[in-house]
Design a protein around this motif. Structure first.
Motif, PDB file in Angstrom:
ATOM      1  N   ASN A  56       0.837  -1.205   0.000  1.00  0.00           N
ATOM      2  CA  ASN A  56       0.000   0.000   0.000  1.00  0.00           C
ATOM      3  C   ASN A  56       0.869   1.251   0.000  1.00  0.00           C
ATOM      4  O   ASN A  56       0.742   2.133  -0.845  1.00  0.00           O
ATOM      5  CB  ASN A  56      -0.924  -0.045   1.237  1.00  0.00           C
ATOM      6  CG  ASN A  56      -1.843   1.166   1.323  1.00  0.00           C
ATOM      7  OD1 ASN A  56      -1.670   2.137   0.590  1.00  0.00           O
ATOM      8  ND2 ASN A  56      -2.802   1.137   2.220  1.00  0.00           N
ATOM      9  N   ARG A  57       1.773   1.296   0.957  1.00  0.00           N
ATOM     10  CA  ARG A  57       2.604   2.487   1.100  1.00  0.00           C
ATOM     11  C   ARG A  57       3.561   2.655  -0.088  1.00  0.00           C
ATOM     12  O   ARG A  57       3.708   3.738  -0.628  1.00  0.00           O
ATOM     13  CB  ARG A  57       3.404   2.343   2.408  1.00  0.00           C
ATOM     14  CG  ARG A  57       3.966   3.631   2.917  1.00  0.00           C
ATOM     15  CD  ARG A  57       4.699   3.434   4.233  1.00  0.00           C
ATOM     16  NE  ARG A  57       5.438   4.635   4.516  1.00  0.00           N
ATOM     17  CZ  ARG A  57       4.923   5.700   5.109  1.00  0.00           C
ATOM     18  NH1 ARG A  57       3.682   5.686   5.516  1.00  0.00           N
ATOM     19  NH2 ARG A  57       5.654   6.777   5.317  1.00  0.00           N
ATOM     20  N   PRO A  73       1.407   5.683  -4.220  1.00  0.00           N
ATOM     21  CA  PRO A  73       1.921   6.565  -5.278  1.00  0.00           C
ATOM     22  C   PRO A  73       1.187   6.372  -6.602  1.00  0.00           C
ATOM     23  O   PRO A  73       0.980   7.330  -7.341  1.00  0.00           O
ATOM     24  CB  PRO A  73       3.404   6.187  -5.412  1.00  0.00           C
ATOM     25  CG  PRO A  73       3.669   5.118  -4.430  1.00  0.00           C
ATOM     26  CD  PRO A  73       2.455   4.879  -3.599  1.00  0.00           C
ATOM     27  N   TYR A  74       0.767   5.126  -6.878  1.00  0.00           N
ATOM     28  CA  TYR A  74       0.047   4.898  -8.139  1.00  0.00           C
ATOM     29  C   TYR A  74      -1.312   5.618  -8.122  1.00  0.00           C
ATOM     30  O   TYR A  74      -1.696   6.265  -9.112  1.00  0.00           O
ATOM     31  CB  TYR A  74      -0.146   3.394  -8.377  1.00  0.00           C
ATOM     32  CG  TYR A  74      -0.956   3.103  -9.617  1.00  0.00           C
ATOM     33  CD1 TYR A  74      -0.443   3.376 -10.881  1.00  0.00           C
ATOM     34  CD2 TYR A  74      -2.251   2.591  -9.520  1.00  0.00           C
ATOM     35  CE1 TYR A  74      -1.205   3.142 -12.026  1.00  0.00           C
ATOM     36  CE2 TYR A  74      -3.013   2.348 -10.662  1.00  0.00           C
ATOM     37  CZ  TYR A  74      -2.481   2.634 -11.905  1.00  0.00           C
ATOM     38  OH  TYR A  74      -3.235   2.414 -13.036  1.00  0.00           O
ATOM     39  N   PHE A  81       7.620  18.836  -1.999  1.00  0.00           N
ATOM     40  CA  PHE A  81       7.054  17.865  -1.049  1.00  0.00           C
ATOM     41  C   PHE A  81       7.101  16.506  -1.726  1.00  0.00           C
ATOM     42  O   PHE A  81       7.241  16.426  -2.963  1.00  0.00           O
ATOM     43  CB  PHE A  81       5.615  18.226  -0.671  1.00  0.00           C
ATOM     44  CG  PHE A  81       4.656  18.240  -1.830  1.00  0.00           C
ATOM     45  CD1 PHE A  81       3.927  17.106  -2.182  1.00  0.00           C
ATOM     46  CD2 PHE A  81       4.471  19.387  -2.600  1.00  0.00           C
ATOM     47  CE1 PHE A  81       3.048  17.121  -3.263  1.00  0.00           C
ATOM     48  CE2 PHE A  81       3.592  19.405  -3.674  1.00  0.00           C
ATOM     49  CZ  PHE A  81       2.880  18.274  -4.006  1.00  0.00           C
ATOM     50  N   THR A  82       6.980  15.455  -0.925  1.00  0.00           N
ATOM     51  CA  THR A  82       6.956  14.129  -1.545  1.00  0.00           C
ATOM     52  C   THR A  82       5.506  13.644  -1.602  1.00  0.00           C
ATOM     53  O   THR A  82       4.644  14.141  -0.861  1.00  0.00           O
ATOM     54  CB  THR A  82       7.769  13.110  -0.723  1.00  0.00           C
ATOM     55  OG1 THR A  82       7.143  13.000   0.557  1.00  0.00           O
ATOM     56  CG2 THR A  82       9.221  13.530  -0.549  1.00  0.00           C
ATOM     57  N   VAL A  83       5.282  12.669  -2.467  1.00  0.00           N
ATOM     58  CA  VAL A  83       3.933  12.100  -2.566  1.00  0.00           C
ATOM     59  C   VAL A  83       3.526  11.533  -1.205  1.00  0.00           C
ATOM     60  O   VAL A  83       2.392  11.677  -0.748  1.00  0.00           O
ATOM     61  CB  VAL A  83       3.914  11.005  -3.655  1.00  0.00           C
ATOM     62  CG1 VAL A  83       2.602  10.259  -3.659  1.00  0.00           C
ATOM     63  CG2 VAL A  83       4.190  11.626  -5.018  1.00  0.00           C
ATOM     64  N   ARG A  84       4.502  10.916  -0.542  1.00  0.00           N
ATOM     65  CA  ARG A  84       4.221  10.331   0.778  1.00  0.00           C
ATOM     66  C   ARG A  84       3.727  11.389   1.758  1.00  0.00           C
ATOM     67  O   ARG A  84       2.776  11.193   2.510  1.00  0.00           O
ATOM     68  CB  ARG A  84       5.515   9.681   1.289  1.00  0.00           C
ATOM     69  CG  ARG A  84       5.392   8.730   2.426  1.00  0.00           C
ATOM     70  CD  ARG A  84       4.587   7.508   2.084  1.00  0.00           C
ATOM     71  NE  ARG A  84       3.284   7.526   2.702  1.00  0.00           N
ATOM     72  CZ  ARG A  84       2.270   6.794   2.296  1.00  0.00           C
ATOM     73  NH1 ARG A  84       2.372   5.998   1.272  1.00  0.00           N
ATOM     74  NH2 ARG A  84       1.115   6.846   2.911  1.00  0.00           N
ATOM     75  N   THR A 139      -8.412   4.508  -2.655  1.00  0.00           N
ATOM     76  CA  THR A 139      -8.109   3.664  -3.820  1.00  0.00           C
ATOM     77  C   THR A 139      -6.853   2.843  -3.563  1.00  0.00           C
ATOM     78  O   THR A 139      -6.786   1.664  -3.937  1.00  0.00           O
ATOM     79  CB  THR A 139      -7.916   4.529  -5.086  1.00  0.00           C
ATOM     80  OG1 THR A 139      -8.910   5.548  -5.085  1.00  0.00           O
ATOM     81  CG2 THR A 139      -8.055   3.710  -6.339  1.00  0.00           C
ATOM     82  N   ALA A 140      -5.875   3.462  -2.912  1.00  0.00           N
ATOM     83  CA  ALA A 140      -4.635   2.728  -2.626  1.00  0.00           C
ATOM     84  C   ALA A 140      -4.930   1.492  -1.771  1.00  0.00           C
ATOM     85  O   ALA A 140      -4.378   0.404  -2.003  1.00  0.00           O
ATOM     86  CB  ALA A 140      -3.652   3.650  -1.906  1.00  0.00           C
ATOM     87  N   LYS A 141      -5.825   1.657  -0.806  1.00  0.00           N
ATOM     88  CA  LYS A 141      -6.161   0.511   0.068  1.00  0.00           C
ATOM     89  C   LYS A 141      -6.893  -0.571  -0.728  1.00  0.00           C
ATOM     90  O   LYS A 141      -6.639  -1.763  -0.565  1.00  0.00           O
ATOM     91  CB  LYS A 141      -7.016   0.993   1.239  1.00  0.00           C
ATOM     92  CG  LYS A 141      -6.208   1.798   2.253  1.00  0.00           C
ATOM     93  CD  LYS A 141      -7.030   2.083   3.501  1.00  0.00           C
ATOM     94  CE  LYS A 141      -6.153   2.549   4.634  1.00  0.00           C
ATOM     95  NZ  LYS A 141      -6.238   3.960   4.936  1.00  0.00           N
TER      96      LYS A 141
END
Ligand code: HEM
Length: 544
Positions: free
Chosen positions: A204-205, A210-211, A235-238, A333-335
């Motif tokens: 996930n992380r 990121p996708y 900044f980062t996506v995270r 969505t990532a989850k």
């Protein structure tokens, strides 16, 4: 403690019953063939029976004044389990009350669908509203009152839902991320020498977040997360995702506390303000960086602008809607995508059959799909041929839904629902959980993608509320999310065989504050590359 917006309660029981046949909106559900007679949810008006009152609905006994406030507060950390127990004990419609605020827990998916379509009332996220008004930002629908004009902004969000844009924008944009997704998976591979398989520490992380972020970016702004662009983000996506999650947790927490922040900025509110400021600046930054459409293909932002102009709204509204889509569209969505991967790992026979289907439609997988700029080209004609994949996705979204309590409506008028008269101001939440669902869906607790074949004996009854909801408040990101799910499945199944560390059993989902998720620290996801990748991975020194 979960307290809800104060409502003005209606008059006496006598008045309520007297009005029951007159001024209310009638909401009925088709009787489900799999439903036993005890739990039938057809409205009693069809039989000319008098409507029942809220107080007559089954539900846990409450205390004087407090109602069920203490019980709800006790289970605030795991509401899904508590609500499931309530539904098992009391049936499809369960009443609870917090002080004088009425809540209904609804488990009948057909009634939930009709309610979603008929009722546009929704609870207002008060801290977000206060923040936006304070900063002079336009109110996104989540922050507006139902009686205000939330619909103009909503029409901008709805641009993302237009069916024609799947073929014209969303799919052509997102198919270009296919090789990035596969490269990202490989980048995070670690080798398990004992099993002789690769694994990803936290799918996930590391991969699906990121996708999901990159997909919203690509469909709205047409941009890619290239190294060059990322270095200009600041900044980062995270960080974007993590701060977004902090904001979402705080907005929920602040919703249920007295609004002291209106007069004095509490610690929680200051933190909330800080992360919202960050998100705001970051979305502005991305809109600036991708002002020029680098994709050379149509993207959503121009259509947002066009729609905003039609309602005389300025560019701030487009920024606010874009921010809302990034915030609401990334984490959830990532989850879902991470869970999808575990499902592929669990359903090995189905994964083999899907692989065959994909070979029939696209040919044998090639290394080029990973090393080329855009990867496999997927068109809507291709998607139409992927019957097994479609069934698999539909079943994942049915069985593994990560928001079991959702589609909440805040009644803007009195309605009749399931034989009850429910008054304006009542809050109704839909509980979608396998045990309750299996009353309606044959063998509903089992993962059976073929039930989505036309004419299957195991299909969901018609008129079901889908995973994205229905009506004016349904998820505007449904089409973007749908394409992300397809493309993730296609790419992963074509290049890898998957397994997980929980033997033959699908690993149980864990619950965080409001969503379910697959805890990768408990259950590991393994990847076996197909033959065409082995040399490539050796060259990348991945087998160590
Ligand atoms: C599989 C992934 C997703 C699921 C299961 C999902 C589900 C939902 C649900 C159930 C709602 C509430 C609907 C209602 O109250 O009836 C919602 C709202 C929303 N979703 Fe999604 N969603 C997903 C992905 C996305 C994506 C990718 C985006 C953005 C591109 C998005 C943007 C939103 C927004 C902005 C709202 C609030 C709409 C409003 O304020 O009226 N969602 N979603």
């Amino acid at each position: 403690m979960k307290t809800l917006k104060t409502v003005t309660l209606l008059a006496s029981k006598q008045q309520t019953t007297a009005r029951a046949f007159s001024t209310t909106t009638l909401i009925t559900s088709q009787k489900c063939p799999h439903l036993n007679s005890e739990s039938s949810s057809e409205t009693s008006t069809l039989n000319k029976q008098p409507l029942k009152r809220f107080d007559e609905m089954p539900g846990p006994k409450g205390l004087p004044v407090l109602g069920n406030a203490l019980e709800l507060a006790k289970h605030a950390n795991n509401p899904v389990q508590y609500f499931t127990e309530l539904a098992a004990k009391y049936g499809d419609m369960v009443r609870t009350r917090v002080f004088n605020e009425k809540m209904v827990l609804l488990s009948d998916p057909q009634l939930a669908r009709v309610l979603s379509r008929e009722e546009e009332g929704r609870i207002t996220l008060k801290a977000g509203r206060h923040y936006s008004l304070d900063r002079g930002y336009p109110l996104i629908p989540l922050f507006a009152y139902t009686h205000e004009n939330w619909n103009d902004m909503r029409q901008v969000l709805n641009v993302a839902m237009k069916p024609q844009f799947v073929n014209e924008i969303i799919l052509p944009q997102l198919t270009e991320l296919n090789s990035d997704l596969l490269q990202d998976i490989i980048k995070h591979f670690k080798f398990d020498k004992e099993r002789q398989q690769f694994y990803i520490e936290d799918p996930n992380r590391d991969v699906t977040s990121p996708y999901a972020f990159g997909s919203v970016l690509k469909s709205i702004l047409g941009g890619r997360l290239s190294k060059e662009k990322l270095s200009q983000f600041g900044f980062t996506v995270r960080q974007f995702i993590d701060d977004g999650n902090v904001g979402a947790d705080l907005i929920t927490k602040l919703q249920y506390l007295p609004q002291i922040y209106k007069y004095y900025k509490t610690k929680d509110y200051k933190e909330f303000e800080r992360v919202l400021d960050l998100t705001h600046t970051r979305v502005e930054r991305m809109m600036e960086l991708y002002k020029e459409n680098e994709s050379g293909k149509a993207r959503l932002v121009e259509y947002f602008e066009e729609r905003a102009k039609e309602s005389n709204m300025d560019s701030k509204c487009v920024g606010a809607c874009t921010g809302a889509l990034f915030n609401a569209g990334t984490d959830v969505t990532a989850k879902v995508l991470a869970i999808l991967l575990y499902r592929v790992a669990n359903e090995k026979d189905y994964a083999d059959r899907m692989y065959e289907e994909l070979v029939t439609v696209f040919g044998e997988p090639t290394l080029d799909e990973i090393t080329s700029e855009n990867g496999l080209v997927v068109t809507s004609e291709d998607l139409k041929q992927l019957r097994l994949c479609k069934n698999f996705i539909d079943e994942v979204l049915r069985v593994d839904h990560i928001i079991p309590i959702r589609n909440t409506r805040y009644l803007s008028k009195d309605i009749e629902l399931g034989g009850y008269l429910l008054e304006k101001g009542t809050l109704i939440s839909f509980l979608d959980e396998l045990n309750t669902q299996s009353k309606y869906v044959p063998r509903g607790c089992e993962f059976l993608p073929d039930r989505h074949e036309k004419g299957s004996d195991l299909s969901e009854p018609k008129g079901y509320l889908g995973p994205f909801g229905r009506g004016a408040r349904k998820c505007p990101g449904e089409r973007v999310a749908g394409i992300e799910v397809y493309l993730t499945l296609i790419n992963v199944v074509r290049h890898f065989k998957l397994a997980h560390s929980n033997g033959d059993q699908f690993p149980p989902l864990s619950a965080d504050k409001s969503m379910m998720f697959m805890d990768a620290s408990k259950y590991r996801l393994f990847f076996t590359p197909r033959d065409h990748l082995i040399n490539h991975l050796k060259q990348l020194n991945k087998y160590q």
